[in-house]
Design a protein around this motif. Structure first.
Motif, PDB file in Angstrom:
ATOM      1  N   ARG A 150       0.755  -1.308   0.111  1.00  0.00           N
ATOM      2  CA  ARG A 150       0.119  -0.117  -0.104  1.00  0.00           C
ATOM      3  C   ARG A 150       0.691   1.218  -0.134  1.00  0.00           C
ATOM      4  NH1 ARG A 150      -4.880   0.148   2.297  1.00  0.00           N
ATOM      5  NH2 ARG A 150      -4.754   2.368   1.704  1.00  0.00           N
ATOM      6  N   GLY A 151       2.236   1.166   0.147  1.00  0.00           N
ATOM      7  CA  GLY A 151       3.147   2.342  -0.065  1.00  0.00           C
ATOM      8  C   GLY A 151       3.431   2.731   1.535  1.00  0.00           C
ATOM      9  N   PRO A 152       4.386   3.650   1.563  1.00  0.00           N
ATOM     10  CA  PRO A 152       5.043   4.152   2.841  1.00  0.00           C
ATOM     11  C   PRO A 152       4.279   5.145   3.510  1.00  0.00           C
ATOM     12  CG  PRO A 152       6.072   5.268   0.907  1.00  0.00           C
ATOM     13  CD  PRO A 152       5.156   4.199   0.476  1.00  0.00           C
ATOM     14  N   TYR A 153       3.244   5.727   2.796  1.00  0.00           N
ATOM     15  CA  TYR A 153       2.292   6.714   3.624  1.00  0.00           C
ATOM     16  C   TYR A 153       1.277   6.426   4.240  1.00  0.00           C
ATOM     17  CZ  TYR A 153       5.559   9.335   0.576  1.00  0.00           C
ATOM     18  OH  TYR A 153       6.527   9.833  -0.201  1.00  0.00           O
ATOM     19  N   VAL A 154       1.014   5.180   4.405  1.00  0.00           N
ATOM     20  CA  VAL A 154      -0.158   4.592   5.203  1.00  0.00           C
ATOM     21  C   VAL A 154       0.308   4.473   6.603  1.00  0.00           C
ATOM     22  CG1 VAL A 154      -1.640   2.572   5.623  1.00  0.00           C
ATOM     23  CG2 VAL A 154      -0.938   3.255   3.209  1.00  0.00           C
ATOM     24  N   ARG A 155      -0.322   5.004   7.474  1.00  0.00           N
ATOM     25  CA  ARG A 155      -0.024   4.875   8.883  1.00  0.00           C
ATOM     26  C   ARG A 155      -0.119   3.538   9.382  1.00  0.00           C
ATOM     27  NH1 ARG A 155      -2.052   5.874  14.323  1.00  0.00           N
ATOM     28  NH2 ARG A 155      -0.413   6.940  15.654  1.00  0.00           N
ATOM     29  N   ARG A 156       0.856   3.022  10.299  1.00  0.00           N
ATOM     30  CA  ARG A 156       0.736   1.619  10.702  1.00  0.00           C
ATOM     31  C   ARG A 156       1.302   1.731  12.189  1.00  0.00           C
ATOM     32  NH1 ARG A 156       2.876   1.433   5.429  1.00  0.00           N
ATOM     33  NH2 ARG A 156       1.928   0.186   4.049  1.00  0.00           N
ATOM     34  N   VAL A 157       0.855   1.094  12.924  1.00  0.00           N
ATOM     35  CA  VAL A 157       1.022   1.091  14.563  1.00  0.00           C
ATOM     36  C   VAL A 157       1.062  -0.407  14.982  1.00  0.00           C
ATOM     37  CG1 VAL A 157       0.123   3.600  14.974  1.00  0.00           C
ATOM     38  CG2 VAL A 157      -1.242   1.371  15.353  1.00  0.00           C
ATOM     39  N   LEU A 158       1.930  -0.510  16.077  1.00  0.00           N
ATOM     40  CA  LEU A 158       1.814  -1.799  16.601  1.00  0.00           C
ATOM     41  C   LEU A 158       1.509  -1.291  18.221  1.00  0.00           C
ATOM     42  CD1 LEU A 158       2.468  -4.806  16.702  1.00  0.00           C
ATOM     43  CD2 LEU A 158       5.058  -4.103  16.882  1.00  0.00           C
ATOM     44  N   ARG A 159       0.412  -1.924  18.763  1.00  0.00           N
ATOM     45  CA  ARG A 159       0.049  -1.877  20.149  1.00  0.00           C
ATOM     46  C   ARG A 159       0.561  -2.811  21.026  1.00  0.00           C
ATOM     47  NH1 ARG A 159      -3.219   1.941  21.442  1.00  0.00           N
ATOM     48  NH2 ARG A 159      -3.717   0.739  23.447  1.00  0.00           N
ATOM     49  N   ARG A 160       1.136  -2.331  22.546  1.00  0.00           N
ATOM     50  CA  ARG A 160       1.805  -3.281  23.264  1.00  0.00           C
ATOM     51  C   ARG A 160       0.782  -4.596  23.551  1.00  0.00           C
ATOM     52  NH1 ARG A 160       3.460  -1.215  29.231  1.00  0.00           N
ATOM     53  NH2 ARG A 160       1.297  -0.136  29.053  1.00  0.00           N
ATOM     54  N   ASP A 161      -0.480  -4.443  23.752  1.00  0.00           N
ATOM     55  CA  ASP A 161      -1.310  -5.550  24.355  1.00  0.00           C
ATOM     56  C   ASP A 161      -1.519  -6.667  23.114  1.00  0.00           C
ATOM     57  OD1 ASP A 161      -2.846  -3.792  22.566  1.00  0.00           O
ATOM     58  OD2 ASP A 161      -4.437  -3.691  23.706  1.00  0.00           O
ATOM     59  N   ALA A 162      -1.501  -6.042  21.943  1.00  0.00           N
ATOM     60  CA  ALA A 162      -1.479  -7.112  20.730  1.00  0.00           C
ATOM     61  C   ALA A 162       0.010  -7.632  20.669  1.00  0.00           C
ATOM     62  CB  ALA A 162      -1.921  -6.391  19.403  1.00  0.00           C
ATOM     63  N   LEU A 163       0.936  -7.071  20.756  1.00  0.00           N
ATOM     64  CA  LEU A 163       2.488  -7.509  20.401  1.00  0.00           C
ATOM     65  C   LEU A 163       2.656  -8.681  21.695  1.00  0.00           C
ATOM     66  CD1 LEU A 163       5.276  -7.631  19.450  1.00  0.00           C
ATOM     67  CD2 LEU A 163       5.726  -5.479  20.954  1.00  0.00           C
ATOM     68  N   ARG A 164       2.117  -8.483  22.867  1.00  0.00           N
ATOM     69  CA  ARG A 164       2.348  -9.395  24.007  1.00  0.00           C
ATOM     70  C   ARG A 164       1.465 -11.009  23.270  1.00  0.00           C
ATOM     71  NH1 ARG A 164       5.568 -10.987  27.894  1.00  0.00           N
ATOM     72  NH2 ARG A 164       5.890  -9.021  28.729  1.00  0.00           N
ATOM     73  N   GLU A 165       0.346 -10.660  22.995  1.00  0.00           N
ATOM     74  CA  GLU A 165      -0.237 -11.938  22.590  1.00  0.00           C
ATOM     75  C   GLU A 165       0.259 -12.494  21.260  1.00  0.00           C
ATOM     76  OE1 GLU A 165      -2.640 -14.291  20.235  1.00  0.00           O
ATOM     77  OE2 GLU A 165      -2.362 -12.174  19.482  1.00  0.00           O
TER      78      GLU A 165
END
Length: 310
Positions: free
Chosen positions: A227-242
């Protein structure tokens, strides 16, 4: 001006070519990657083996030839933690320079953190305020924070995904005891950095770079990178732990079926997820935003600054 950088990382040798000019955004012109896994070519004494040196020499020569074919005006080559930490680093570097004709330098860990931070700052701009940047490579974890282009706090820790997978996980998937031991080790390594970060204050924006963070964000549901580099992407701590818990129960082959996970990185992703998860937890970050620029872009930006000022 067409600039090129050869990044000799712990996992991959990567040639990035960009077209750049003063006051403009560097635009990618070409990208060539070879999954060399340099960290796995070290012998029991931590030295780069003769076979590993031969393969690396051939790869650098091929990258240099390709850069010439692409019309690169200025080429920079650097190595990060795997070659930096090799027991025979200086001797190997001397032979590599002679055999390839490429002016190859080793980048100290703190400079690696500074240049990655520079790339993050230039991508998000001054409106991002106080930045905190995390980068998990194959051999090390870089942490940097500050208000300016040069960070106030920098740290480089031996917490790369490939290094930890090799040193801590003897089984596939790893045993629970192996994962537990690794989590304790990672926390012990990161803990001293936390007090340094407190001194400069809470970040306005926390950012993560590198393939490991990008893969973890993709597993968590971030948009694909097509989708390209300008799409905002985040990683949340609660999801990362799971996600980390799940990855540590899967084999490398099973991880390959997950979105955003390549076969050459699947083996080390569990170890990388442990580092990411423990870092966000210790640094009390609810989420990190994924930045498409990282060390290579930082090298190019600094090089462009130097060339134009000269």
């Amino acid at each position: 001006m067409r600039l090129g950088v050869i990044d000799i990382g712990s996992n991959t040798v990567h040639l990035l070519v960009v077209d750049a000019h003063v006051g403009g955004q560097p635009l990618p012109a070409a990208s060539v990657k070879v999954p060399l896994r340099l960290v796995e070519l070290l012998d029991g004494d931590g030295a780069l083996s003769a076979e590993g040196e031969r393969i690396l020499t051939e790869c650098i020569i091929q990258m240099s030839v390709r850069a010439d074919e692409l019309g690169v005006d200025d080429l920079v080559a650097f190595a990060t933690s795997a070659l930096r930490d090799a027991a025979n680093s200086e001797a190997v570097l001397a032979r590599l320079r002679t055999a390839s004709g490429v002016a190859l330098d080793v980048l100290p860990g703190q400079d690696e953190a500074r240049l990655t931070f520079l790339a993050v700052r230039r991508w998000f701009g001054w409106s991002a305020g106080h930045l905190l940047a995390l980068d998990i490579g194959g051999g090390s974890l870089e942490i940097a924070a500050g208000m300016h282009e040069d960070p106030d706090v920098v740290s480089s820790l031996p917490l790369g995904a490939s290094r930890l997978n090799r040193d801590w996980f003897a089984n596939d998937p790893p045993k629970r005891s192996e994962v537990t031991a690794l989590r304790r080790y990672v926390r012990a390594q990161i803990a001293p950095v936390v007090s340094k970060l407190y001194v400069v204050g809470e970040p306005t924006r926390a950012v993560a770079t590198s393939k490991t963070f990008r893969s973890l964000a993709r597993i968590a549901g971030a948009e694909p990178y097509s989708r390209g580099p300008y799409v905002r992407r985040v990683l949340r701590r609660d999801a990362l732990r799971e996600i980390s818990t799940r990855l540590c129960k899967m084999s490398a082959a099973e991880r390959c079926d997950l979105p955003g996970v390549s076969a050459d990185r699947a083996g080390q992703l569990a170890a990388g997820s442990v580092v990411a998860s423990e870092a966000l937890d210790l640094l009390n970050l609810d989420e990190v935003e994924i930045c498409p620029w990282a060390l290579r872009e930082g090298i190019i930006l600094r090089r462009l600054d130097w060339l134009t000022s000269a």
